[in-house]
Write a protein that holds these residues in place. Structure first.
Motif, PDB file in Angstrom:
ATOM      1  N   ALA A 151       0.830  -1.209   0.000  1.00 23.27           N
ATOM      2  CA  ALA A 151       0.000   0.000   0.000  1.00 23.27           C
ATOM      3  C   ALA A 151       0.861   1.255   0.000  1.00 23.27           C
ATOM      4  N   GLU A 152       1.975   1.220   0.702  1.00 22.23           N
ATOM      5  CA  GLU A 152       2.858   2.381   0.778  1.00 22.23           C
ATOM      6  C   GLU A 152       3.814   2.480  -0.400  1.00 22.23           C
ATOM      7  N   GLY A 153       3.856   1.449  -1.239  1.00 19.86           N
ATOM      8  CA  GLY A 153       4.792   1.454  -2.361  1.00 19.86           C
ATOM      9  C   GLY A 153       6.227   1.270  -1.932  1.00 19.86           C
ATOM     10  N   ASP A 154       6.425   0.563  -0.831  1.00 14.11           N
ATOM     11  CA  ASP A 154       7.766   0.375  -0.268  1.00 14.11           C
ATOM     12  C   ASP A 154       8.393  -0.900  -0.850  1.00 14.11           C
ATOM     13  N   THR A 155       8.983  -0.778  -2.017  1.00 13.75           N
ATOM     14  CA  THR A 155       9.573  -1.949  -2.677  1.00 13.75           C
ATOM     15  C   THR A 155      10.830  -2.434  -1.953  1.00 13.75           C
ATOM     16  N   LYS A 156      11.491  -1.546  -1.249  1.00 16.95           N
ATOM     17  CA  LYS A 156      12.709  -1.935  -0.527  1.00 16.95           C
ATOM     18  C   LYS A 156      12.383  -2.962   0.563  1.00 16.95           C
ATOM     19  N   THR A 157      11.276  -2.756   1.256  1.00 13.95           N
ATOM     20  CA  THR A 157      10.870  -3.712   2.284  1.00 13.95           C
ATOM     21  C   THR A 157      10.312  -4.986   1.660  1.00 13.95           C
ATOM     22  N   LEU A 158       9.624  -4.832   0.535  1.00 15.45           N
ATOM     23  CA  LEU A 158       8.988  -5.984  -0.100  1.00 15.45           C
ATOM     24  C   LEU A 158       9.993  -6.978  -0.682  1.00 15.45           C
ATOM     25  N   GLN A 159      11.068  -6.498  -1.233  1.00 19.16           N
ATOM     26  CA  GLN A 159      11.949  -7.366  -2.022  1.00 19.16           C
ATOM     27  C   GLN A 159      12.446  -8.595  -1.261  1.00 19.16           C
ATOM     28  N   PRO A 160      12.952  -8.476  -0.025  1.00 23.41           N
ATOM     29  CA  PRO A 160      13.428  -9.691   0.661  1.00 23.41           C
ATOM     30  C   PRO A 160      12.302 -10.607   1.124  1.00 23.41           C
ATOM     31  N   LEU A 161      11.079 -10.120   1.123  1.00 20.91           N
ATOM     32  CA  LEU A 161       9.955 -10.929   1.591  1.00 20.91           C
ATOM     33  C   LEU A 161       9.304 -11.722   0.470  1.00 20.91           C
ATOM     34  N   LEU A 162       9.599 -11.367  -0.794  1.00 20.02           N
ATOM     35  CA  LEU A 162       8.910 -11.964  -1.934  1.00 20.02           C
ATOM     36  C   LEU A 162       9.869 -12.722  -2.834  1.00 20.02           C
ATOM     37  N   GLY A 163       9.345 -13.797  -3.437  1.00 21.09           N
ATOM     38  CA  GLY A 163      10.094 -14.474  -4.480  1.00 21.09           C
ATOM     39  C   GLY A 163      10.194 -13.576  -5.703  1.00 21.09           C
ATOM     40  N   ALA A 164      11.074 -13.931  -6.629  1.00 17.37           N
ATOM     41  CA  ALA A 164      11.354 -13.052  -7.773  1.00 17.37           C
ATOM     42  C   ALA A 164      10.105 -12.753  -8.590  1.00 17.37           C
ATOM     43  N   ASP A 165       9.311 -13.764  -8.916  1.00 17.76           N
ATOM     44  CA  ASP A 165       8.132 -13.552  -9.756  1.00 17.76           C
ATOM     45  C   ASP A 165       7.089 -12.689  -9.058  1.00 17.76           C
ATOM     46  N   VAL A 166       6.835 -12.965  -7.791  1.00 21.58           N
ATOM     47  CA  VAL A 166       5.849 -12.185  -7.049  1.00 21.58           C
ATOM     48  C   VAL A 166       6.326 -10.742  -6.877  1.00 21.58           C
ATOM     49  N   TYR A 167       7.615 -10.573  -6.635  1.00 20.33           N
ATOM     50  CA  TYR A 167       8.136  -9.220  -6.477  1.00 20.33           C
ATOM     51  C   TYR A 167       7.947  -8.411  -7.761  1.00 20.33           C
ATOM     52  N   GLN A 168       8.235  -9.004  -8.907  1.00 19.06           N
ATOM     53  CA  GLN A 168       8.061  -8.291 -10.175  1.00 19.06           C
ATOM     54  C   GLN A 168       6.610  -7.878 -10.379  1.00 19.06           C
ATOM     55  N   SER A 169       5.686  -8.754 -10.018  1.00 18.15           N
ATOM     56  CA  SER A 169       4.264  -8.438 -10.154  1.00 18.15           C
ATOM     57  C   SER A 169       3.859  -7.289  -9.228  1.00 18.15           C
ATOM     58  N   PHE A 170       4.321  -7.348  -7.983  1.00 12.66           N
ATOM     59  CA  PHE A 170       3.988  -6.293  -7.018  1.00 12.66           C
ATOM     60  C   PHE A 170       4.621  -4.965  -7.431  1.00 12.66           C
ATOM     61  N   ALA A 171       5.879  -5.014  -7.825  1.00 17.44           N
ATOM     62  CA  ALA A 171       6.579  -3.786  -8.204  1.00 17.44           C
ATOM     63  C   ALA A 171       5.920  -3.131  -9.411  1.00 17.44           C
ATOM     64  N   ALA A 172       5.457  -3.942 -10.373  1.00 16.44           N
ATOM     65  CA  ALA A 172       4.788  -3.394 -11.556  1.00 16.44           C
ATOM     66  C   ALA A 172       3.484  -2.705 -11.165  1.00 16.44           C
ATOM     67  N   ALA A 173       2.727  -3.313 -10.253  1.00 14.09           N
ATOM     68  CA  ALA A 173       1.472  -2.708  -9.800  1.00 14.09           C
ATOM     69  C   ALA A 173       1.729  -1.399  -9.064  1.00 14.09           C
ATOM     70  N   ILE A 174       2.774  -1.349  -8.268  1.00 15.96           N
ATOM     71  CA  ILE A 174       3.119  -0.123  -7.542  1.00 15.96           C
ATOM     72  C   ILE A 174       3.514   0.979  -8.527  1.00 15.96           C
ATOM     73  N   GLU A 175       4.293   0.613  -9.542  1.00 17.27           N
ATOM     74  CA  GLU A 175       4.733   1.596 -10.528  1.00 17.27           C
ATOM     75  C   GLU A 175       3.542   2.131 -11.320  1.00 17.27           C
ATOM     76  N   ALA A 176       2.616   1.263 -11.722  1.00 17.45           N
ATOM     77  CA  ALA A 176       1.433   1.706 -12.464  1.00 17.45           C
ATOM     78  C   ALA A 176       0.580   2.638 -11.600  1.00 17.45           C
ATOM     79  N   ARG A 177       0.452   2.330 -10.348  1.00 21.57           N
ATOM     80  CA  ARG A 177      -0.324   3.184  -9.446  1.00 21.57           C
ATOM     81  C   ARG A 177       0.340   4.543  -9.282  1.00 21.57           C
ATOM     82  N   ARG A 178       1.652   4.539  -9.160  1.00 22.63           N
ATOM     83  CA  ARG A 178       2.380   5.795  -9.006  1.00 22.63           C
ATOM     84  C   ARG A 178       2.257   6.648 -10.269  1.00 22.63           C
ATOM     85  N   ASN A 179       2.371   6.026 -11.425  1.00 21.60           N
ATOM     86  CA  ASN A 179       2.270   6.773 -12.682  1.00 21.60           C
ATOM     87  C   ASN A 179       0.885   7.383 -12.867  1.00 21.60           C
ATOM     88  N   ALA A 180      -0.133   6.714 -12.346  1.00 22.00           N
ATOM     89  CA  ALA A 180      -1.497   7.230 -12.477  1.00 22.00           C
ATOM     90  C   ALA A 180      -1.806   8.295 -11.423  1.00 22.00           C
TER      91      ALA A 180
END
Length: 264
Positions: A151-180
């Motif tokens: 929710a906060e768009g904190d990818t730094k905290t998310l990265q060690p908690l997520l596997g590579a595929d899930v992290y890419q999906s979450f990071a993409a959603a955060i980026e799309a939300r930020r761009n909008a």
């Protein structure tokens, strides 16, 4: 001879009277009055530890035990934090799980299908430190941390908690939300239930899938703060299937979220 005795005793009486007068003095009307009904003076006191006054002749006062809880920080409620609060790790394995919840989870595991119990046992043999009860307690904390960080768009905290595929999906959603120019507000009201849905050991990788039921308030706002999705006054009950994995040969004890889905 008799006269001499009288004179002698008279002289003695005069001398004694003078001595008494010089010692006791005369009454002047200002002498301290003695009240026979007055309470005696308080006993001598001495200064005790931390400045407490202690009567020398007073018996030890009874000590009040358990009459008032010490003031301090409120007891931690790890699943009832507002959006702005970052979850903190529990004090120890299973620290965030209440005894009642532990007993319930133990009963569910005991009554689970044999395939699930075999999977948990296989993971335990590969990793003797694995305990399903403690695992669920830690997963509940991870669930909250991941939700809040997303929710906060904190990818730094998310990265060690997520596997590579899930992290890419979450990071993409955060980026799309930020761009909008949108902002996601998530309030995790509570985690109402967690159960182990599946467990298996694939080669050396342990995988445990949890069915997590939670109550959340999710609202998406635009750049001006207007709500474009969700209702800030509505609490939704959500059910998620989250799969966590860990390489049992690794020295890293942490698990990662490797898959998310909603039950059919």
């Amino acid at each position: 001879m008799q006269h001499l005795d009288i004179v002698f005793f008279a002289i003695v009486a005069v001398v004694l009277g003078w001595k008494l007068y010089s010692i006791l003095g005369r009454r002047t009307g200002h002498e301290r009055q003695i009240d026979p009904f007055a309470r005696p003076n308080p006993p001598e006191t001495k200064k005790g530890e931390r400045g407490r006054t202690i009567d020398r002749d007073e018996p030890d006062a009874p000590i009040q035990i358990g009459t008032r809880r010490p003031e301090g920080r409120p007891e931690a409620r790890p699943h009832l934090r507002p959006v702005e609060t970052r979850a903190e790790p529990a004090a120890g394995p299973g620290a965030s799980m209440q005894p009642r919840d532990r007993r319930q989870l133990e009963a569910e595991i005991a009554a689970a299908p044999e395939s699930l119990r075999d999977g948990l046992e296989a993971i335990r043999k590969a990793d003797p430190s694995f305990n399903p009860i403690d695992f669920v307690a830690g997963a509940k904390i991870a669930f909250e941390m991941i939700l809040m960080s997303f929710a906060e768009g904190d990818t730094k905290t998310l990265q060690p908690l997520l596997g590579a595929d899930v992290y890419q999906s979450f990071a993409a959603a955060i980026e799309a939300r930020r761009n909008a120019g949108h902002r996601l507000k998530t309030n995790l009201v509570g985690i109402t239930h967690v159960e182990i849905a599946d467990a298996e050991l694939k080669d050396k990788q342990a995988q445990v899938t949890l069915k997590i039921t939670s109550e959340q308030i999710d609202v998406t706002e635009d750049a001006s703060g207007q709500v474009i999705e969700g209702d800030p006054a509505r609490v939704d009950t959500l059910v998620d299937l989250w799969t966590f994995a860990r390489d049992t040969t690794s020295r890293d004890p942490n698990w990662q979220l490797v898959a998310t889905q909603s039950p059919a």
